[in-house]
Design an enzyme around this catalytic site. Structure first.
Site, PDB file in Angstrom:
ATOM      1  N   HIS B  49      -9.907  14.736   5.170  1.00 29.27           N
ATOM      2  CA  HIS B  49      -8.784  14.001   4.608  1.00 29.27           C
ATOM      3  C   HIS B  49      -7.643  14.928   4.182  1.00 29.27           C
ATOM      4  CE1 HIS B  49      -7.290  10.232   2.920  1.00 29.27           C
ATOM      5  NE2 HIS B  49      -6.808  10.946   1.925  1.00 29.27           N
ATOM      6  N   LYS B  92       6.673   6.799   5.679  1.00 26.24           N
ATOM      7  CA  LYS B  92       5.339   7.296   6.019  1.00 26.24           C
ATOM      8  C   LYS B  92       4.340   6.139   6.050  1.00 26.24           C
ATOM      9  CE  LYS B  92       2.082  10.887   4.526  1.00 26.24           C
ATOM     10  NZ  LYS B  92       1.678  11.708   3.384  1.00 26.24           N
ATOM     11  N   GLU B  94       0.004   5.481   5.805  1.00 27.40           N
ATOM     12  CA  GLU B  94      -1.277   6.104   5.464  1.00 27.40           C
ATOM     13  C   GLU B  94      -2.387   5.071   5.447  1.00 27.40           C
ATOM     14  OE1 GLU B  94      -0.896  10.108   2.751  1.00 27.40           O
ATOM     15  OE2 GLU B  94      -1.612   8.284   1.820  1.00 27.40           O
ATOM     16  N   HIS B  96      -6.062   3.489   4.037  1.00 26.42           N
ATOM     17  CA  HIS B  96      -6.991   3.396   2.910  1.00 26.42           C
ATOM     18  C   HIS B  96      -8.171   2.552   3.361  1.00 26.42           C
ATOM     19  CE1 HIS B  96      -6.883   4.130  -1.661  1.00 26.42           C
ATOM     20  NE2 HIS B  96      -6.976   5.255  -1.003  1.00 26.42           N
ATOM     21  N   ASN B  97      -8.786   2.988   4.457  1.00 27.73           N
ATOM     22  CA  ASN B  97      -9.794   2.176   5.134  1.00 27.73           C
ATOM     23  C   ASN B  97     -11.117   2.078   4.394  1.00 27.73           C
ATOM     24  OD1 ASN B  97      -7.842   2.111   7.107  1.00 27.73           O
ATOM     25  ND2 ASN B  97      -8.784   3.716   8.342  1.00 27.73           N
ATOM     26  N   GLN B 241     -10.782   4.122  -6.158  1.00 26.84           N
ATOM     27  CA  GLN B 241      -9.867   4.194  -7.287  1.00 26.84           C
ATOM     28  C   GLN B 241      -9.439   2.804  -7.743  1.00 26.84           C
ATOM     29  OE1 GLN B 241      -9.339   5.095  -4.216  1.00 26.84           O
ATOM     30  NE2 GLN B 241      -9.158   7.304  -4.025  1.00 26.84           N
ATOM     31  N   ASP B 269       2.964  13.925  -5.986  1.00 31.00           N
ATOM     32  CA  ASP B 269       2.118  12.875  -6.533  1.00 31.00           C
ATOM     33  C   ASP B 269       0.662  13.290  -6.411  1.00 31.00           C
ATOM     34  OD1 ASP B 269       1.879  12.354  -3.632  1.00 31.00           O
ATOM     35  OD2 ASP B 269       0.760  10.614  -4.311  1.00 31.00           O
ATOM     36  N   SER B 314      -7.650   9.279 -10.152  1.00 36.55           N
ATOM     37  CA  SER B 314      -6.977   8.255 -10.958  1.00 36.55           C
ATOM     38  C   SER B 314      -5.555   8.101 -10.448  1.00 36.55           C
ATOM     39  CB  SER B 314      -6.942   8.669 -12.430  1.00 36.55           C
ATOM     40  OG  SER B 314      -8.211   8.518 -12.995  1.00 36.55           O
ATOM     41  N   GLY B 537       2.266  11.371   8.700  1.00 32.94           N
ATOM     42  CA  GLY B 537       1.364  10.229   8.666  1.00 32.94           C
ATOM     43  C   GLY B 537       0.015  10.690   8.180  1.00 32.94           C
ATOM     44  N   SER B 540      -7.405   9.252   9.977  1.00 32.08           N
ATOM     45  CA  SER B 540      -8.604   8.694   9.360  1.00 32.08           C
ATOM     46  C   SER B 540      -9.704   8.663  10.408  1.00 32.08           C
ATOM     47  CB  SER B 540      -8.304   7.278   8.843  1.00 32.08           C
ATOM     48  OG  SER B 540      -9.490   6.647   8.421  1.00 32.08           O
TER      49      SER B 540
END
Lengths: 237, 744
Positions: B49, B92, B94, B96-97, B241, B269, B314, B537, B540
């Site tokens: 990742h 962008k 991304e 979150h699968n 999360q 971030d 978090s 990008g 995954s």
């Protein structure tokens, strides 16, 4: 003309209001931060807008915390002196929580957030934001809310009817008002109301999102036209 | 015993996702055995990742330069493109699968939160979001649960934040039954020269953590995202999360305010791998180091261990390097928004990350060796042509009998969950806040977003038909990019650049890696042809489902998020029919092709067929034609032919204005190939009759191909003289099928 737009930390339609007031309507617009304690520094305001958004995250109940913000005492005083206060979406919820408008906005009957164009039937011509609209005229305006189901006890609804305080009802394109056209399950299909003194307005639909030809829908602009025309009349008087 | 002395073993390293070779490499880098905290740091930073270790070699083959790029791929948190008028667009996509497969609501919500942070950490205000979703078979109870969770998660987060979700795509296929895909896209606007950078310049400068307090959620999330999804993955729930959109809204406003001051040196971030990732990437970029006192990090619970604080994912947190002496400026901004703002350390010139806890140094690692492009491993995996491709090659259209009951066939195809309206989903998203959505009332192939204060508009789209990529990774990769570009062009825009989200199976499976390598090759060729460089990008891997006890990778799904630009608002073209009596033309070549069509899968139950006809040069030439006829105002509607074929495209154009159409099939082709075939590079246009000669002359001059199909009517559909009924009936099916299926 100059208008104030109250900004809570979770307001997210404040910029949209400022854009319509200044860029579309050609008036002055100022943001007023919720922690402020006085309206005086902003000079003479022709009206105050409470924009859409999620004032304090609204995890508890929409608008429930916002009513305790510093600036709201000043907004109440402004309204009690007859100043125009117009709440849209979250702004409507805040005005009800504040007690400036009767009733409460509850979770939509389908339990979901709904964002789409809907049709409004104009119930009364007799208000500062509907004066340029024909009675029964149908307007296509978007809604975007999860907590928009207006509720008030039966006697309160009767008062609203008797005093001509209902501004808009959820309808279809032909102006039919019934259960099928009641997008969120509001009592009496109520989408917008005013107070008895007719200077405080609350509505769930977003006319500021339907005020420009460029966006393919300007049916909401007539509400801002109405308000400006009324203020102009007040000034000439 | 202090943590630094705690012994580690290869076994522990393997449990953290590292292999033996990597474990040995860490020992060489440190010149000693790592302690558990240090090992944890390496394990997350070298996870797939964060490190892109199995993909970077091929990512680098994609075109990454262009005159409009202000920031290259991988240089910052998102790509940055010059759009003129002194403005730039950061954008962008991304994935979150894995979190979404386990906990759909929070997984999707934090996916949205994460992608927006990547945009506003650069100083850009997010103005539009999209998402590309893949679910399993729609009739399964589990799928319905996942759809509802994901949609609520995306809606609740984005709606509260006040960023409109303007578009996206949703597909259903059995290959995603367990491993759904949730890819989130964000685009933001920033003035050129006012962007922030993820750097840690200036030894002695203070380091702040701002936003939410740090809790135990998402620990080892990056490692989790880099492992196979199995039946036991539900035990990994703490690795998912939890999001708080109101905190994100505060963080958004405070961050943009802070960046406008002169106090911010650098900002990043905290997403995957939390404090570890942000401190190491920022330091490595500047060739500096940091000392960080973990006791100063605001935490949600007492007694958090060092590695927990370091790896916590978090949400709604940022790391800021502030100019020394300007601490009060930062503090004031975050006080205004009632957010935590704590100085936790300072920049050093050692090149090392030194973490302290309880007054003791508990980890000491070189920043450069942790990161991609530094010491993180780079692998080249083996690949072999998948055996299933042999079966695909055996397909012949001649084995498919031609139907006769066309209306019934059309109804079957049209009611596919992949083709019906996604209204049930997108009406739960605020799609209009910020009052820029120009496609709400006049729909177009791509979303068109006005840029306030200018004459310009942005066009954006996400596209990938993964079954095409499965059937032919190279061609499918080209088609994904080409369809995105076609959607931009059909909306009146000029394609500018792409971001991609590469969702694949396990890279250690040589057949999966073949798909990966070839899909990227196809994407690269198409991007070069359209001059749309890749700005970034994510990748995954490890997306797979267990089907009948056998582990099957998901279809290779390289989702393309493309940005386009309209030089003026009036260049926008819409897809809906305008006037009864207007002529309907198809531009592009018809083929006798039903490959990988929804028709072939749904009516004939054939899944194994080649990708549909596609030729890159033909596609490119088509775009030039479409641009010209929009610019010259010859046509009044433009809509491309994609999934569902010509029939689908015509009905989609007819519905918004309640029109109908009457058409005749062209001679010399199978009727099913004409109505439902998905061969690429075709576009449906309409125009007033008096413009017919203009169109024909223009197409001839450009050596294009056109076919007159028929004309727009008042509200009925007629094909080759056969009455297909009222558009209202079709519209009813289109609008309500998905909701009815999901609610029951």
């Amino acid at each position: 003309m100059k208008f104030g737009v109250i900004v809570f930390p979770g307001s997210n339609c404040d910029d949209d209001m400022i854009h319509v007031i200044s860029d579309v309507m050609g008036c002055q617009a100022v943001k007023i931060w919720h922690k402020e304690t006085s309206l005086t520094p902003y000079g003479d305001l022709d009206g105050i807008f409470i924009p859409g958004g999620f004032s304090y995250g609204d995890y508890l109940r929409s608008g429930a915390i916002a009513r305790f913000s510093n600036i709201m005492e000043e907004v109440v005083a402004f309204a009690n002196e007859g100043g125009y206060v117009w709440g849209i979406c979250n702004g409507f919820q805040v005005l009800c929580e504040l007690g400036l408008l009767p009733g409460v906005l509850m979770r939509n009957h389908n339990q979901k957030f709904i964002c789409k164009n809907i049709h409004l039937k104009t119930v009364t011509h007799n208000s500062a934001i509907t004066s340029e609209i024909e009675k029964d005229q149908v307007l296509k305006i978007p809604i975007a809310h999860a907590d928009g189901r207006y509720y008030a006890p039966e006697n309160e609804i009767q008062n609203l009817i008797d005093n001509d305080q209902i501004l808009f009802q959820y309808a279809d394109a032909s102006g039919n008002v019934n259960e099928e056209t009641n997008i969120n399950g509001s009592v009496h299909n109520i989408a917008g109301i005013c107070n008895r003194n007719r200077n405080v307005f609350g509505m769930m639909p977003h006319p500021e999102r339907a005020s420009e030809e460029l966006l393919g829908n300007k049916e909401g602009k007539v509400m801002f036209d109405s308000l400006l025309a009324n203020i102009k009349t007040l000034v000439t008087q | 015993m202090s943590e630094i002395a705690a012994a580690v073993s290869l076994e522990i390293a393997q449990k953290l996702g590292l292999n033996e070779e990597e474990f040995e490499k860490i020992k060489v880098i440190l010149g000693r055995d790592p302690n558990f905290t240090e090992l944890s740091i390496f394990s997350v930073m070298w996870s797939e990742h964060c490190s892109y270790k199995n993909s970077i070699k091929y990512l680098k083959t994609l075109p990454r330069d262009g005159e409009k790029l202000l920031v290259g791929a991988g240089e910052e948190n998102a790509g940055l493109v010059d759009i003129g008028d002194g403005l730039a667009c950061a954008f962008k996509i991304e994935s979150h699968n894995h979190p979404s497969a386990l906990e759909p609501y929070q997984g999707a919500a934090t996916g949205v939160g994460g992608i927006h942070r990547d945009i506003f950490t650069m100083g850009a205000r997010p103005i539009a979001a999209m998402n590309s979703l893949r679910f399993g078979e729609i009739d399964r109870k589990h799928t319905k649960h996942l759809v509802k969770g994901v949609v609520s998660g995306i809606g609740d987060y984005g709606n509260c934040l006040g960023v409109p979700t303007v578009g996206g795509e949703v597909y259903f296929d059995e290959c995603y039954n367990q491993n759904i895909l949730v890819n989130a896209f964000s685009a933001g606007i920033v003035k050129v020269g006012e962007t922030a950078s993820a750097v840690a310049d200036g030894p002695g400068n203070p380091v702040f953590i701002v936003g939410s307090a740090t809790g135990k959620d998402g620990i080892h999330g990056a490692t989790f995202a880099s492992a196979d999804l199995t039946e036991d993955s539900a035990d990994d729930l703490p690795a998912v999360q939890v999001g708080d959109p109101f905190q994100e809204k505060l963080l958004l406003e405070a961050t943009l305010e802070a960046i406008k001051t002169d106090a911010v040196i650098g900002i990043q971030d905290m997403g995957a791998a939390g404090i570890t990732c942000s401190t190491s990437e920022m330091s490595a970029k500047s060739g500096t180091g940091m000392t960080i006192d973990l006791d100063k990090v605001p935490t949600r619970q007492a007694d958090m261990k060092a590695f927990e604080i370091l790896l916590s994912e978090s949400q709604e947190r940022m790391l800021i390097v502030c100019q020394k002496g300007k601490e009060h400026v930062i503090q004031k901004v975050f006080d205004k928004w009632d957010l935590e703002c704590e100085q936790i350390g300072e920049v050093t010139d050692t090149g090392r990350l030194e973490f302290y806890k309880g007054g003791e140094k508990i980890a000491d690692v070189p920043a450069h060796d942790l990161v991609l492009g530094g010491g993180a491993p780079v692998y080249d995996r083996e690949y072999t042509r998948p055996t299933y491709m042999d079966e695909i090659a055996k397909f012949s259209i001649n084995d498919i009998s031609l139907p006769t009951n066309w209306k019934a066939i059309a109804e079957t195809v049209f009611s596919s969950p992949n083709l019906v309206s996604k209204k049930w989903i997108y009406e739960q998203y605020d799609s209009m806040v910020r009052t820029n959505s120009m496609h709400t009332n006049q729909p177009s192939d791509a979303c068109v977003i006005r840029v306030k204060g200018t004459e310009k508009a942005l066009a954006m789209t996400t596209d990938c038909n993964s079954s095409y990529v499965y059937a032919d990774p190279y061609k499918g990769g080209m088609i994904a990019v080409s369809e995105a570009a076609r959607n931009i062009v059909c909306s009146g825009g000029e394609p500018v650049a792409i971001t991609n989200c590469l969702n694949f199976g396990n890279p250690y499976n040589p057949e999966v890696y073949y798909q990966f390598v070839n899909a990227l090759k196809g994407m690269g060729d198409a991007c070069r042809k359209f001059s749309t460089p890749v700005t970034g990008g994510n990748v995954s891997f490890y997306n797979q489902s267990v089907v009948d006890g056998k582990t099957e990778p998901v279809f290779p799904t390289p989702t393309i998020g493309m940005l386009g630009l309209l030089s003026s608002h009036d260049q926008k073209m819409s897809l809906n029919f305008k006037n009864t009596g207007d002529l309907i033309f198809m531009i592009g070549k018809q083929q006798d092709d039903i490959n990988q069509s929804e028709y072939l899968k749904r009516v004939h139950k054939v899944r194994m067929s080649p990708a549909p006809h596609f030729d890159l040069e033909e596609e490119y030439a088509l775009h030039q034609v479409i641009k010209k006829i929009i610019k010259d105002r010859i046509v009044v509607s433009v809509h491309d032919v994609s999934e569902g074929g010509v029939f689908q495209s015509l009905v989609e154009s007819a519905m918004p204005s309640d029109k109908g159409f009457t058409i005749t099939s062209p001679i010399g082709f199978r009727k099913d190939a004409f109505l439902f075939g998905e061969s690429q590079s075709r576009v449906i246009v309409t125009l007033p009759k008096e413009k017919r000669t203009d169109l024909e002359d223009l197409i001839n001059s450009l050596n294009g191909t056109i076919t007159v199909l028929g004309e727009v009517t008042d509200g009925n559909i007629s094909i080759d003289g056969e009455d297909f009924g009222a558009i209202d009936t079709w519209k009813n099916t289109f609008n309500h099928t998905l909701g009815t299926t999901l609610e029951n």
